[in-house]
Design a protein around this motif. Structure first.
Motif, PDB file in Angstrom:
ATOM      1  N   LYS A  33      -2.031   2.114  -9.371  1.00  0.00           N
ATOM      2  CA  LYS A  33      -3.463   2.267  -9.110  1.00  0.00           C
ATOM      3  C   LYS A  33      -3.880   3.738  -9.001  1.00  0.00           C
ATOM      4  CE  LYS A  33      -5.634  -1.303  -8.067  1.00  0.00           C
ATOM      5  NZ  LYS A  33      -6.563  -2.032  -8.913  1.00  0.00           N
ATOM      6  N   GLU A  34      -2.905   4.625  -8.870  1.00  0.00           N
ATOM      7  CA  GLU A  34      -3.106   6.072  -8.790  1.00  0.00           C
ATOM      8  C   GLU A  34      -3.954   6.502  -7.597  1.00  0.00           C
ATOM      9  OE1 GLU A  34      -4.392   7.528 -12.600  1.00  0.00           O
ATOM     10  OE2 GLU A  34      -2.512   6.900 -13.562  1.00  0.00           O
ATOM     11  N   TYR A  35      -3.737   5.834  -6.441  1.00  0.00           N
ATOM     12  CA  TYR A  35      -4.354   6.263  -5.192  1.00  0.00           C
ATOM     13  C   TYR A  35      -3.479   7.355  -4.596  1.00  0.00           C
ATOM     14  CZ  TYR A  35      -6.831   1.752  -5.378  1.00  0.00           C
ATOM     15  OH  TYR A  35      -7.582   0.665  -5.744  1.00  0.00           O
ATOM     16  N   LEU A  36      -4.068   8.503  -4.331  1.00  0.00           N
ATOM     17  CA  LEU A  36      -3.303   9.596  -3.747  1.00  0.00           C
ATOM     18  C   LEU A  36      -3.087   9.347  -2.256  1.00  0.00           C
ATOM     19  CD1 LEU A  36      -5.040  12.657  -5.423  1.00  0.00           C
ATOM     20  CD2 LEU A  36      -2.821  11.661  -5.971  1.00  0.00           C
ATOM     21  N   PRO A  37      -1.839   9.373  -1.787  1.00  0.00           N
ATOM     22  CA  PRO A  37      -1.592   9.152  -0.357  1.00  0.00           C
ATOM     23  C   PRO A  37      -1.955  10.389   0.469  1.00  0.00           C
ATOM     24  CG  PRO A  37       0.482   9.398  -1.537  1.00  0.00           C
ATOM     25  CD  PRO A  37      -0.609   9.465  -2.560  1.00  0.00           C
ATOM     26  N   CYS A  38      -2.515  10.143   1.640  1.00  0.00           N
ATOM     27  CA  CYS A  38      -2.812  11.242   2.552  1.00  0.00           C
ATOM     28  C   CYS A  38      -1.555  11.583   3.357  1.00  0.00           C
ATOM     29  CB  CYS A  38      -3.959  10.850   3.480  1.00  0.00           C
ATOM     30  SG  CYS A  38      -3.545   9.559   4.664  1.00  0.00           S
ATOM     31  N   LYS A  39      -1.689  12.552   4.233  1.00  0.00           N
ATOM     32  CA  LYS A  39      -0.533  12.991   5.019  1.00  0.00           C
ATOM     33  C   LYS A  39      -0.004  11.881   5.932  1.00  0.00           C
ATOM     34  CE  LYS A  39      -0.361  17.300   6.221  1.00  0.00           C
ATOM     35  NZ  LYS A  39      -0.570  18.594   6.912  1.00  0.00           N
ATOM     36  N   LEU A  40      -0.895  11.110   6.552  1.00  0.00           N
ATOM     37  CA  LEU A  40      -0.449  10.022   7.420  1.00  0.00           C
ATOM     38  C   LEU A  40       0.233   8.920   6.617  1.00  0.00           C
ATOM     39  CD1 LEU A  40      -3.397   9.748   9.964  1.00  0.00           C
ATOM     40  CD2 LEU A  40      -1.101  10.649  10.362  1.00  0.00           C
ATOM     41  N   CYS A  41      -0.241   8.676   5.400  1.00  0.00           N
ATOM     42  CA  CYS A  41       0.426   7.700   4.532  1.00  0.00           C
ATOM     43  C   CYS A  41       1.847   8.158   4.211  1.00  0.00           C
ATOM     44  CB  CYS A  41      -0.356   7.505   3.233  1.00  0.00           C
ATOM     45  SG  CYS A  41      -1.912   6.627   3.432  1.00  0.00           S
ATOM     46  N   TRP A  42       2.024   9.460   4.003  1.00  0.00           N
ATOM     47  CA  TRP A  42       3.370   9.977   3.738  1.00  0.00           C
ATOM     48  C   TRP A  42       4.282   9.777   4.940  1.00  0.00           C
ATOM     49  CZ3 TRP A  42       5.608  10.513  -0.588  1.00  0.00           C
ATOM     50  CH2 TRP A  42       4.901  10.864  -1.734  1.00  0.00           C
ATOM     51  N   TYR A  43       3.760   9.978   6.143  1.00  0.00           N
ATOM     52  CA  TYR A  43       4.575   9.762   7.337  1.00  0.00           C
ATOM     53  C   TYR A  43       5.006   8.299   7.441  1.00  0.00           C
ATOM     54  CZ  TYR A  43       2.960  14.360   8.930  1.00  0.00           C
ATOM     55  OH  TYR A  43       2.692  15.688   9.030  1.00  0.00           O
ATOM     56  N   GLN A  44       4.094   7.384   7.115  1.00  0.00           N
ATOM     57  CA  GLN A  44       4.429   5.965   7.150  1.00  0.00           C
ATOM     58  C   GLN A  44       5.484   5.633   6.097  1.00  0.00           C
ATOM     59  OE1 GLN A  44       0.679   3.497   7.690  1.00  0.00           O
ATOM     60  NE2 GLN A  44      -0.146   5.579   7.640  1.00  0.00           N
ATOM     61  N   ARG A  45       5.376   6.253   4.934  1.00  0.00           N
ATOM     62  CA  ARG A  45       6.376   6.049   3.881  1.00  0.00           C
ATOM     63  C   ARG A  45       7.742   6.570   4.318  1.00  0.00           C
ATOM     64  NH1 ARG A  45       3.942   7.297  -2.028  1.00  0.00           N
ATOM     65  NH2 ARG A  45       2.318   5.718  -2.012  1.00  0.00           N
ATOM     66  N   GLY A 101      -4.869  17.578   4.883  1.00  0.00           N
ATOM     67  CA  GLY A 101      -4.558  18.203   3.601  1.00  0.00           C
ATOM     68  C   GLY A 101      -5.610  17.906   2.548  1.00  0.00           C
ATOM     69  N   MET A 102      -5.178  17.768   1.299  1.00  0.00           N
ATOM     70  CA  MET A 102      -6.113  17.614   0.183  1.00  0.00           C
ATOM     71  C   MET A 102      -6.781  16.240   0.153  1.00  0.00           C
ATOM     72  SD  MET A 102      -4.124  19.770  -2.838  1.00  0.00           S
ATOM     73  CE  MET A 102      -3.843  18.295  -3.721  1.00  0.00           C
ATOM     74  N   VAL A 103      -6.105  15.207   0.621  1.00  0.00           N
ATOM     75  CA  VAL A 103      -6.657  13.847   0.626  1.00  0.00           C
ATOM     76  C   VAL A 103      -7.064  13.508   2.055  1.00  0.00           C
ATOM     77  CG1 VAL A 103      -6.199  11.427   0.125  1.00  0.00           C
ATOM     78  CG2 VAL A 103      -5.134  13.203  -1.273  1.00  0.00           C
ATOM     79  N   PRO A 104      -8.336  13.164   2.281  1.00  0.00           N
ATOM     80  CA  PRO A 104      -8.760  12.822   3.647  1.00  0.00           C
ATOM     81  C   PRO A 104      -8.090  11.547   4.148  1.00  0.00           C
ATOM     82  CG  PRO A 104     -10.587  12.608   2.091  1.00  0.00           C
ATOM     83  CD  PRO A 104      -9.420  13.121   1.324  1.00  0.00           C
ATOM     84  N   CYS A 105      -7.755  11.533   5.421  1.00  0.00           N
ATOM     85  CA  CYS A 105      -7.050  10.388   6.005  1.00  0.00           C
ATOM     86  C   CYS A 105      -7.979   9.217   6.297  1.00  0.00           C
ATOM     87  CB  CYS A 105      -6.338  10.805   7.287  1.00  0.00           C
ATOM     88  SG  CYS A 105      -4.875  11.791   6.994  1.00  0.00           S
ATOM     89  N   ASP A 106      -9.278   9.420   6.275  1.00  0.00           N
ATOM     90  CA  ASP A 106     -10.184   8.321   6.592  1.00  0.00           C
ATOM     91  C   ASP A 106     -10.748   7.635   5.347  1.00  0.00           C
ATOM     92  OD1 ASP A 106     -11.743  10.417   5.792  1.00  0.00           O
ATOM     93  OD2 ASP A 106     -13.160  10.273   7.463  1.00  0.00           O
ATOM     94  N   ILE A 107     -10.228   7.941   4.185  1.00  0.00           N
ATOM     95  CA  ILE A 107     -10.682   7.292   2.955  1.00  0.00           C
ATOM     96  C   ILE A 107     -10.058   5.899   2.848  1.00  0.00           C
ATOM     97  CG2 ILE A 107      -8.866   8.217   1.470  1.00  0.00           C
ATOM     98  CD1 ILE A 107     -11.026   8.575  -0.688  1.00  0.00           C
ATOM     99  N   GLU A 108     -10.864   4.928   2.473  1.00  0.00           N
ATOM    100  CA  GLU A 108     -10.391   3.554   2.337  1.00  0.00           C
ATOM    101  C   GLU A 108     -10.323   3.205   0.858  1.00  0.00           C
ATOM    102  OE1 GLU A 108     -12.537   0.663   4.636  1.00  0.00           O
ATOM    103  OE2 GLU A 108     -12.720   2.026   6.326  1.00  0.00           O
TER     104      GLU A 108
END
Length: 142
Positions: A33-45, A101-108
Motif C-alpha cells: 500500500k506504500e504507507y510510510l511508517p512514522c517513528k512510533l510505527c518503527w518502534y512497534q515493528r 520525523g518526516m511522517v507525522p504520528c497522528d496520520i490515520e
C-alpha cells in the motif's frame, strides 16, 4: 483441565501466528500500500518482528519458558501502541509532544469502523500475545 492442556500444547503456535500476521500486515501496509511508517510505527515493528523468529523456535522446541523474553517486548509494545493510538484518536496527547520525523504520528492511513487504525491493530496483536504468554507462565509453573 482441558483449557490448561490446550494452552500448554498450542499457546506457542497461536502466539507465533499472531506475531506472523502482525508482521505480514505491517509489511503489506508499507510495501504494497506504500504507507510510510512514522517513528512510533518503527518502534512497534522493532518490538514485534523479532517475536516471529523467537516464537517459531520456541514452538518447534516446545519451550514454554520463552514468556520471560516475550512478555517484556509485548508489554512495552502495547504501551507504545496505546500511546500512538491515543495520539491519533484523542486530544489528550498533542501530536507535537513527540517528534515523529518526516511522517507525522497522528496520520490515520486506515480508519475502519471509525476506531480501527494501524496502532490499534498492533495493540491487539501485542495484547493477544501477552495474554497467551501470561497463561503459559501461569500453567507451566504448576
Amino acid at each position: 483441565m482441558k483449557w490448561r492442556k490446550f494452552v500448554l500444547e498450542n499457546g506457542l503456535h497461536l502466539s507465533w501466528v499472531v506475531a506472523l500476521v502482525a508482521t505480514l500486515g505491517s509489511l503489506y501496509f508499507s510495501e504494497v500500500k506504500e504507507y510510510l511508517p512514522c517513528k512510533l510505527c518503527w518502534y512497534q515493528r522493532i518490538l514485534m518482528y523479532p517475536q516471529v523468529l523467537l516464537l517459531a523456535i520456541a514452538a518447534v522446541r516446545k519451550q514454554t519458558g520463552i514468556y520471560a523474553y516475550v512478555l517484556p517486548m509485548t508489554l512495552l509494545g502495547a504501551c507504545v501502541s496505546t500511546y500512538h493510538y491515543l495520539m491519533e484518536k484523542t486530544d489528550w496527547i498533542p501530536s507535537t509532544s513527540f517528534s515523529c520525523g518526516m511522517v507525522p504520528c497522528d496520520i490515520e492511513y486506515i480508519n475502519w469502523l471509525g476506531f480501527i487504525t494501524i496502532p490499534f491493530l498492533a495493540l491487539c496483536g501485542f495484547v493477544l500475545i501477552s495474554i497467551i504468554h501470561l497463561l503459559l507462565w501461569r500453567y507451566s509453573r504448576r
